[in-house]
Every structure is written in structure tokens, then in C-alpha cells.
Design an enzyme around this catalytic site. Structure first.
Site, PDB file in Angstrom:
ATOM      1  N   HIS A 222       0.789  -1.244   0.000  1.00  0.00           N
ATOM      2  CA  HIS A 222       0.000   0.000   0.000  1.00  0.00           C
ATOM      3  C   HIS A 222       0.813   1.281   0.000  1.00  0.00           C
ATOM      4  CE1 HIS A 222      -2.520  -3.218   1.732  1.00  0.00           C
ATOM      5  NE2 HIS A 222      -3.408  -2.702   0.906  1.00  0.00           N
TER       6      HIS A 222
ATOM      7  N   GLY B 156      -5.946  11.355   8.975  1.00  0.00           N
ATOM      8  CA  GLY B 156      -6.818  10.420   8.255  1.00  0.00           C
ATOM      9  C   GLY B 156      -6.938  10.793   6.789  1.00  0.00           C
TER      10      GLY B 156
ATOM     11  N   ARG C  16      -5.111  16.348   3.741  1.00  0.00           N
ATOM     12  CA  ARG C  16      -4.586  17.076   4.897  1.00  0.00           C
ATOM     13  C   ARG C  16      -3.084  16.791   5.049  1.00  0.00           C
ATOM     14  NH1 ARG C  16      -8.755  17.414   8.884  1.00  0.00           N
ATOM     15  NH2 ARG C  16      -9.345  19.147   7.587  1.00  0.00           N
TER      16      ARG C  16
ATOM     17  N   ARG D  11      -3.274   4.358  -4.258  1.00  0.00           N
ATOM     18  CA  ARG D  11      -4.676   4.519  -3.854  1.00  0.00           C
ATOM     19  C   ARG D  11      -5.014   5.955  -3.439  1.00  0.00           C
ATOM     20  NH1 ARG D  11      -7.490  -0.633  -2.092  1.00  0.00           N
ATOM     21  NH2 ARG D  11      -6.138  -2.214  -2.960  1.00  0.00           N
TER      22      ARG D  11
ATOM     23  N   ARG E 254      -0.882  10.205  15.410  1.00  0.00           N
ATOM     24  CA  ARG E 254      -2.106  10.486  14.663  1.00  0.00           C
ATOM     25  C   ARG E 254      -2.463  11.950  14.864  1.00  0.00           C
ATOM     26  NH1 ARG E 254      -6.993  10.537  12.804  1.00  0.00           N
ATOM     27  NH2 ARG E 254      -8.816  10.896  14.113  1.00  0.00           N
ATOM     28  N   ILE E 255      -2.765  12.643  13.779  1.00  0.00           N
ATOM     29  CA  ILE E 255      -3.323  13.994  13.868  1.00  0.00           C
ATOM     30  C   ILE E 255      -4.661  13.940  13.147  1.00  0.00           C
ATOM     31  CG2 ILE E 255      -1.182  15.342  14.148  1.00  0.00           C
ATOM     32  CD1 ILE E 255      -1.119  15.739  11.113  1.00  0.00           C
ATOM     33  N   GLY E 256      -5.685  14.485  13.751  1.00  0.00           N
ATOM     34  CA  GLY E 256      -6.988  14.378  13.101  1.00  0.00           C
ATOM     35  C   GLY E 256      -8.059  15.084  13.895  1.00  0.00           C
ATOM     36  N   SER E 257      -9.287  14.802  13.512  1.00  0.00           N
ATOM     37  CA  SER E 257     -10.409  15.463  14.166  1.00  0.00           C
ATOM     38  C   SER E 257     -11.118  14.475  15.079  1.00  0.00           C
ATOM     39  CB  SER E 257     -11.378  16.008  13.119  1.00  0.00           C
ATOM     40  OG  SER E 257     -11.854  14.948  12.328  1.00  0.00           O
TER      41      SER E 257
ATOM     42  N   GLU F 234     -25.598   4.633  15.852  1.00  0.00           N
ATOM     43  CA  GLU F 234     -27.025   4.304  15.961  1.00  0.00           C
ATOM     44  C   GLU F 234     -27.445   4.094  17.409  1.00  0.00           C
ATOM     45  OE1 GLU F 234     -29.287   4.191  13.651  1.00  0.00           O
ATOM     46  OE2 GLU F 234     -27.998   4.494  11.907  1.00  0.00           O
TER      47      GLU F 234
ATOM     48  N   GLU G  15     -13.409   9.273  17.955  1.00  0.00           N
ATOM     49  CA  GLU G  15     -12.742   9.304  16.645  1.00  0.00           C
ATOM     50  C   GLU G  15     -12.705   7.860  16.161  1.00  0.00           C
ATOM     51  OE1 GLU G  15      -8.786   8.363  16.432  1.00  0.00           O
ATOM     52  OE2 GLU G  15      -9.891   7.076  17.814  1.00  0.00           O
ATOM     53  N   MET G  16     -11.853   7.514  15.216  1.00  0.00           N
ATOM     54  CA  MET G  16     -11.984   6.178  14.639  1.00  0.00           C
ATOM     55  C   MET G  16     -10.674   5.415  14.416  1.00  0.00           C
ATOM     56  SD  MET G  16     -15.112   6.937  11.967  1.00  0.00           S
ATOM     57  CE  MET G  16     -15.387   5.208  11.637  1.00  0.00           C
ATOM     58  N   GLU G  17      -9.548   5.890  14.940  1.00  0.00           N
ATOM     59  CA  GLU G  17      -8.268   5.242  14.591  1.00  0.00           C
ATOM     60  C   GLU G  17      -7.302   4.958  15.748  1.00  0.00           C
ATOM     61  OE1 GLU G  17      -9.259   8.158  12.989  1.00  0.00           O
ATOM     62  OE2 GLU G  17     -10.065   7.174  11.200  1.00  0.00           O
TER      63      GLU G  17
ATOM     64  N   SER H 108     -13.597  18.860  16.127  1.00  0.00           N
ATOM     65  CA  SER H 108     -14.209  19.458  14.921  1.00  0.00           C
ATOM     66  C   SER H 108     -15.710  19.599  15.079  1.00  0.00           C
ATOM     67  CB  SER H 108     -13.916  18.591  13.697  1.00  0.00           C
ATOM     68  OG  SER H 108     -14.459  17.299  13.887  1.00  0.00           O
ATOM     69  N   ASP H 109     -16.298  18.808  15.981  1.00  0.00           N
ATOM     70  CA  ASP H 109     -17.739  18.878  16.185  1.00  0.00           C
ATOM     71  C   ASP H 109     -18.061  18.394  17.592  1.00  0.00           C
ATOM     72  OD1 ASP H 109     -17.002  16.468  14.178  1.00  0.00           O
ATOM     73  OD2 ASP H 109     -18.364  15.758  15.728  1.00  0.00           O
TER      74      ASP H 109
ATOM     75  N   ARG I  22     -11.265  25.766  10.105  1.00  0.00           N
ATOM     76  CA  ARG I  22     -10.673  24.438  10.298  1.00  0.00           C
ATOM     77  C   ARG I  22      -9.166  24.471  10.147  1.00  0.00           C
ATOM     78  NH1 ARG I  22     -13.946  19.319   9.612  1.00  0.00           N
ATOM     79  NH2 ARG I  22     -15.952  20.057  10.307  1.00  0.00           N
TER      80      ARG I  22
HETATM   81  N1  HPA Z   1     -17.503  10.310  15.212  1.00  0.00           N
HETATM   82  C1  HPA Z   1     -16.409   9.627  14.842  1.00  0.00           C
HETATM   83  N2  HPA Z   1     -15.309  10.217  14.429  1.00  0.00           N
HETATM   84  C2  HPA Z   1     -15.285  11.558  14.387  1.00  0.00           C
HETATM   85  C3  HPA Z   1     -16.371  12.311  14.763  1.00  0.00           C
HETATM   86  C4  HPA Z   1     -17.534  11.650  15.206  1.00  0.00           C
HETATM   87  O1  HPA Z   1     -18.548  12.274  15.556  1.00  0.00           O
HETATM   88  N3  HPA Z   1     -16.050  13.619  14.585  1.00  0.00           N
HETATM   89  C5  HPA Z   1     -14.791  13.651  14.125  1.00  0.00           C
HETATM   90  N4  HPA Z   1     -14.316  12.402  14.005  1.00  0.00           N
END
Ligand code: HPA
Length: 234
Positions: free
Chosen positions: A4, A20, A24, A43, A87-90, A162, A179-181, A203-204, A217
Site C-alpha cells: 500500500h 486520516g 490534509r 490509492r 495520529r493527527i486528526g479530528s 445508531e 474518533e476512529m483510529e 471538529s464537532d 478548520r
Molecule cells: N464520530 C467519529 N469520528 C469523528 C467524529 C464523530 O462524531 N467527529 C470527528 N471524528
């Protein structure tokens, strides 16, 4: 070259920042590094290696979610000898005091499962960051005057949650953000004796629904990149 990552051996620095979003990675390399060269286009998961304050750095996209992070972190560690992975991210804030634009440093990351579950089976392994990186990132953020929180986060498998009951329990148990990672990155770093940290910008906000306006941002994400770079080379 790996499956990869198209970089040649030696093209990747020992210190790797992992956003991610591949675009960015491009923005951060163009903004903060000198002499940056593109080291991966496979990719579209862009990677760049350049210099920051006399130090060699790679900024490589990880993609979204732990399976994608697992692919890139595994190859960076095992095939390119990456030693420090940040990791740098939101992230989405889960507490009242974690405000949009704040920085979250993840001491640990809970999850409902990671790609490493096949190893741990019935055990809920506790992924942790590198303490030295955490200390350095916290000091760098403090020096900049950035509002920063240190604690646990939730590495989720879904962006579109959900289950309100699960979110409520995360909030109740003091989880700072979702977050997810990060969880899988921390597990891989432990397995291969490398240093890892997740530095994230809110970010939110999961509770209030507030979101960082797109024109703001870039500046907030820039703070996070500089905190990560300072932490890596402290
Ligand atoms: N969920 C998962 N990952 C995220 C979110 C979220 O609300 N906001 C930024 N990364």
C-alpha cells in the site's frame, strides 16, 4: 515498496504524522515542512517526507477507521522502520468542557473492537499512548496557549452512531471525544515497541451539535500539527 505504500526503503522518516485525510497530509507537508517530496500516491493515500526544524518527518495519510490505520501503521513500522507515529486528526467532543477547536490528547482509547481482537480474544486490552510524547505534547500545547484536554477517547467503528445508549455511557464515564483510529495505532505501537500518540482537534460536538466552520478548520488543524511536531522532537 509495500502493498500500500510506494516509497522506496529510506524514503520514510523515523517520525511519521498520520492524518486520516490524504489531502490534509499534503496541506500539512506544504505548510509546515521544507523540501517536502511526495513518497506515496498508491490509492491516493498521499504521503510526504520533508524537514521540520532540522528534523526529518513523514506525513502519511492513514485513511478512516482502524482497518485502514492498521494497514498503513503496520507497513510503516515493519517495512519502513517508523519509530514514532502520531495520529493527527479530528474528533467529536463528548463532554461539556471539551469545546470545538480544543485539542484532545488521548491517554488511552476504548473501543468495541479493533483489528487486533484476533490476538486478544476475550481480553479487553487497554491501549495506551507513549507517556513521553504525551508529556511533550501537553507542554507544547500549554506553551501555545491552546485549550487542551488529556484523557480517554473512544475509537469507534462507525461515524454514524445508531446507539444513543452507548454514547450516553461513554459521556457518563468521562470519555472526552470520539474518533476512529487511535486504539489500533496504540496497540501496534505496543506490539512493536514504538512510540505513539493521538493529537486531535475537536471538529464537532456530539452533545451540542456545534461544528467547526470550514473557514476556521485550517487554523485549528495547524495548531495540532505544530503540537505534534514539537512533541515528536522534544
Ligand atoms: N464520530 C467519529 N469520528 C469523528 C467524529 C464523530 O462524531 N467527529 C470527528 N471524528
Amino acid at each position: 515498496m509495500t502493498v500500500h505504500i510506494g516509497a522506496k526503503p529510506g524514503d520514510i522518516a523515523e517520525t511519521v504524522l498520520m492524518p486520516g485525510d490524504p489531502y490534509r497530509a499534503k496541506w500539512a507537508a506544504e505548510t509546515f515542512l521544507t523540501d517536502a517530496v511526495c513518497t506515496n500516491e498508491v490509492r491516493g493515500m498521499l504521503g510526504f517526507t520533508g524537514m521540520w526544524n532540522g528534523n526529518r518527518v513523514t506525513i502519511q495519510g492513514s485513511g478512516m477507521g482502524m482497518p485502514s490505520m492498521s494497514i498503513y501503521a503496520n507497513e510503516l513500522i515493519k517495512d519502513y522502520n517508523a519509530q514514532t507515529l502520531i495520529r493527527i486528526g479530528s474528533c467529536g467532543a463528548m463532554q461539556d468542557e471539551t469545546k470545538v477547536r480544543d485539542v484532545v490528547l488521548a491517554m488511552t482509547a476504548c473501543s468495541s473492537g479493533t483489528p487486533s481482537d484476533t490476538i486478544f480474544k476475550e481480553v479487553n486490552y487497554a491501549p495506551v499512548c507513549d507517556f513521553g510524547l504525551l508529556q511533550a505534547a501537553h507542554a507544547a500545547a500549554h506553551k501555545r496557549g491552546t485549550r487542551t484536554h488529556v484523557g480517554s477517547i473512544y475509537s469507534s467503528d462507525t461515524f454514524y452512531a445508531e446507539r444513543n445508549d452507548l454514547t450516553e455511557q461513554m459521556i457518563r464515564h468521562g470519555v472526552l471525544a470520539v474518533e476512529m483510529e487511535a486504539a489500533e495505532l496504540y496497540i501496534l505501537a505496543a506490539r512493536y515497541k514504538r512510540r505513539a500518540l493521538a493529537v486531535m482537534t475537536v471538529s464537532d460536538h456530539i452533545i451540542t451539535g456545534e461544528a467547526l466552520p470550514s473557514d476556521q478548520r485550517e487554523r485549528s488543524f495547524g495548531d495540532m500539527v505544530e503540537i505534534a511536531l514539537e512533541a515528536a522532537f522534544t
